[in-house]
Design a protein around this motif. Sequence first.
Motif, PDB file in Angstrom:
ATOM      1  N   THR A   1      49.822  43.675  41.302  1.00 35.65           N
ATOM      2  CA  THR A   1      49.240  44.814  40.592  1.00 35.65           C
ATOM      3  C   THR A   1      47.832  45.102  41.100  1.00 35.65           C
ATOM      4  N   TYR A   2      47.052  44.052  41.322  1.00 34.18           N
ATOM      5  CA  TYR A   2      45.688  44.270  41.807  1.00 34.18           C
ATOM      6  C   TYR A   2      45.693  44.907  43.197  1.00 34.18           C
ATOM      7  N   LEU A   3      46.586  44.471  44.060  1.00 37.49           N
ATOM      8  CA  LEU A   3      46.661  45.045  45.403  1.00 37.49           C
ATOM      9  C   LEU A   3      47.087  46.511  45.345  1.00 37.49           C
ATOM     10  N   VAL A   4      48.021  46.835  44.465  1.00 36.76           N
ATOM     11  CA  VAL A   4      48.404  48.238  44.291  1.00 36.76           C
ATOM     12  C   VAL A   4      47.230  49.034  43.731  1.00 36.76           C
ATOM     13  N   TYR A   5      46.471  48.436  42.835  1.00 39.50           N
ATOM     14  CA  TYR A   5      45.272  49.084  42.297  1.00 39.50           C
ATOM     15  C   TYR A   5      44.270  49.394  43.410  1.00 39.50           C
ATOM     16  N   LEU A   6      44.091  48.455  44.335  1.00 42.10           N
ATOM     17  CA  LEU A   6      43.191  48.719  45.465  1.00 42.10           C
ATOM     18  C   LEU A   6      43.675  49.907  46.284  1.00 42.10           C
ATOM     19  N   ARG A   7      44.973  49.992  46.508  1.00 41.34           N
ATOM     20  CA  ARG A   7      45.524  51.129  47.254  1.00 41.34           C
ATOM     21  C   ARG A   7      45.297  52.431  46.480  1.00 41.34           C
ATOM     22  N   PHE A   8      45.411  52.353  45.165  1.00 39.25           N
ATOM     23  CA  PHE A   8      45.136  53.513  44.317  1.00 39.25           C
ATOM     24  C   PHE A   8      43.674  53.938  44.446  1.00 39.25           C
ATOM     25  N   GLN A   9      42.766  52.975  44.456  1.00 39.04           N
ATOM     26  CA  GLN A   9      41.352  53.294  44.607  1.00 39.04           C
ATOM     27  C   GLN A   9      41.055  53.875  45.989  1.00 39.04           C
ATOM     28  N   LEU A  10      41.774  53.432  46.989  1.00 40.57           N
ATOM     29  CA  LEU A  10      41.659  54.038  48.321  1.00 40.57           C
ATOM     30  C   LEU A  10      42.113  55.493  48.268  1.00 40.57           C
TER      31      LEU A  10
ATOM     32  N   SER B   1      36.510  53.216  50.618  1.00 48.89           N
ATOM     33  CA  SER B   1      36.736  53.696  51.983  1.00 48.89           C
ATOM     34  C   SER B   1      37.800  52.810  52.628  1.00 48.89           C
ATOM     35  N   PRO B   2      38.401  53.225  53.750  1.00 50.54           N
ATOM     36  CA  PRO B   2      39.367  52.351  54.433  1.00 50.54           C
ATOM     37  C   PRO B   2      38.777  50.987  54.765  1.00 50.54           C
ATOM     38  N   GLU B   3      37.510  50.950  55.156  1.00 49.28           N
ATOM     39  CA  GLU B   3      36.873  49.676  55.491  1.00 49.28           C
ATOM     40  C   GLU B   3      36.681  48.815  54.247  1.00 49.28           C
ATOM     41  N   GLN B   4      36.289  49.427  53.143  1.00 51.85           N
ATOM     42  CA  GLN B   4      36.137  48.689  51.895  1.00 51.85           C
ATOM     43  C   GLN B   4      37.476  48.172  51.395  1.00 51.85           C
ATOM     44  N   PHE B   5      38.502  48.993  51.533  1.00 54.40           N
ATOM     45  CA  PHE B   5      39.844  48.555  51.130  1.00 54.40           C
ATOM     46  C   PHE B   5      40.262  47.314  51.915  1.00 54.40           C
TER      47      PHE B   5
ATOM     48  N   LEU C   1      39.407  39.693  50.921  1.00 58.40           N
ATOM     49  CA  LEU C   1      38.867  38.816  49.892  1.00 58.40           C
ATOM     50  C   LEU C   1      39.986  38.180  49.075  1.00 58.40           C
ATOM     51  N   VAL C   2      40.974  38.975  48.701  1.00 64.60           N
ATOM     52  CA  VAL C   2      42.120  38.444  47.958  1.00 64.60           C
ATOM     53  C   VAL C   2      42.851  37.397  48.791  1.00 64.60           C
ATOM     54  N   ARG C   3      43.124  37.726  50.040  1.00 63.82           N
ATOM     55  CA  ARG C   3      43.852  36.807  50.909  1.00 63.82           C
ATOM     56  C   ARG C   3      43.074  35.495  51.080  1.00 63.82           C
ATOM     57  N   ALA C   4      41.770  35.598  51.293  1.00 61.81           N
ATOM     58  CA  ALA C   4      40.948  34.407  51.490  1.00 61.81           C
ATOM     59  C   ALA C   4      40.955  33.515  50.257  1.00 61.81           C
ATOM     60  N   GLU C   5      40.912  34.127  49.075  1.00 60.56           N
ATOM     61  CA  GLU C   5      40.931  33.353  47.845  1.00 60.56           C
ATOM     62  C   GLU C   5      42.274  32.645  47.663  1.00 60.56           C
ATOM     63  N   LEU C   6      43.361  33.357  47.936  1.00 63.15           N
ATOM     64  CA  LEU C   6      44.682  32.752  47.765  1.00 63.15           C
ATOM     65  C   LEU C   6      44.937  31.652  48.785  1.00 63.15           C
ATOM     66  N   GLU C   7      44.347  31.787  49.950  1.00 60.87           N
ATOM     67  CA  GLU C   7      44.529  30.768  50.992  1.00 60.87           C
ATOM     68  C   GLU C   7      43.883  29.440  50.615  1.00 60.87           C
ATOM     69  N   LYS C   8      42.984  29.450  49.653  1.00 63.90           N
ATOM     70  CA  LYS C   8      42.355  28.208  49.206  1.00 63.90           C
ATOM     71  C   LYS C   8      43.308  27.342  48.395  1.00 63.90           C
ATOM     72  N   SER C   9      44.379  27.942  47.896  1.00 60.35           N
ATOM     73  CA  SER C   9      45.317  27.230  47.029  1.00 60.35           C
ATOM     74  C   SER C   9      46.461  26.628  47.841  1.00 60.35           C
ATOM     75  N   ALA C  10      46.827  25.406  47.470  1.00 62.06           N
ATOM     76  CA  ALA C  10      47.983  24.755  48.085  1.00 62.06           C
ATOM     77  C   ALA C  10      49.247  24.961  47.260  1.00 62.06           C
ATOM     78  N   GLU C  11      49.136  25.731  46.173  1.00 58.10           N
ATOM     79  CA  GLU C  11      50.294  25.958  45.305  1.00 58.10           C
ATOM     80  C   GLU C  11      51.394  26.691  46.065  1.00 58.10           C
ATOM     81  N   PRO C  12      52.651  26.216  45.953  1.00 48.38           N
ATOM     82  CA  PRO C  12      53.744  26.838  46.718  1.00 48.38           C
ATOM     83  C   PRO C  12      53.924  28.326  46.466  1.00 48.38           C
TER      84      PRO C  12
END
Length: 269
Positions: free
Chosen positions: A223-232, A238-242, A248-259
Motif C-alpha cells: 500500500t505504501y509503495l502504491v501511495y508513492l506512485r500516487f504521489q508521483l 518528482s521522478p527522482e524523489q519517487f 529507502l523502503v528497499r534499504a530498510e527491508l533489506e535489513k531484515s532477515a525475516e523470510p
Amino acid sequence: MGAEPERSLGQEVIPTLVFDIETVPDTEGLRKILGIGSEATPNEIAEIAFQRRRQTHGSDFLQLHVQRVVAISCALRNSDSFKVWTLGSSEDTEAELIQRFYDGIEKYTPQLVSWNGGGFDLPVLHYRALIHGIRAPRYWDMGEDDREFKWNNYISRYHMRHLDLMDLLALYQPRANVPLDEIAQLAGFPGKLGMDGSKVWDAFQNGEIAAIRNYCETDVANTYLVYLRFQLMRGQLSPEQFQRECALVRAELEKSAEPHWQEFLQAWV
C-alpha cells in the motif's frame, strides 16, 4: 506536501502512517448473537455463521461488527526514516491492539493511508472499539476540540487526513474498485505473497498468528509503495524523489532477515 511523503501544517511535519488489519470471526460474539450453546466449538460457530450469510447474501463474508481484529500492521514514514511493523504481540488481546492503534493517532496525529480502509478497516475498528470501550478522542474529533478538524478530519470520506487510496482512485464508485494485489503487481510491486484474506481464518485456527502478522505487514508495504506512485502521479514527488523513496523502503527491508521480507524483495522487480 513537498519533497517528502508528509504534509506540513504550519511548521509541523506530519508523518504518513499506512495501516491494514486482519480479522477472524468473533465466535464468542456470534455465539451470543445467534444463541448457540456452549457445546459448539469456535469452528462450528463460524461455519453456522458462514452458512447463514451464504443463504441470505450469497457470500460468507461476515458483517463488520463480528469481525475480530487479530493483527494491525503499520508502515510509518516520518521526516528521517521508514519502518514497517505490527502492533503489539501475538499474545495481546484485541482490545490492546486496537487501543495501541488509537494511542498512536492520539500522540502523533498522522496522515492515515489505506486501501479500502474507509470500507472495511476503519468501520471494523469503530465497532470493535465501541464494544471494548476504547477511547480515541483525537481520532473522532470533527472540530469540537480542534477547529482545523472541522475542515479536515479522519471521519469524512472526502477529507484527506485519512486517504483511502482505493476509494479515491475509483472516484468513490464501488463498481470501479480494484484489488490491491493486482494494482500493486501492475505497478511493478510484489503484491500478495502466499496468503490472502480468505486464508486468514484457517491460519488462525492452526495457530499461525505469526504468518498472519507477516502477511499484514506485506500488505501495508504494498500500500505504501502504491501511495508513492500516487504521489508521483499527483506531482507531489518528482521522478527522482519517487526513486529515492522506493530505495529507502528497499534499504530498510533489506535489513531484515525475516523470510517474508526476503520473499517480498525477490518479487519486487
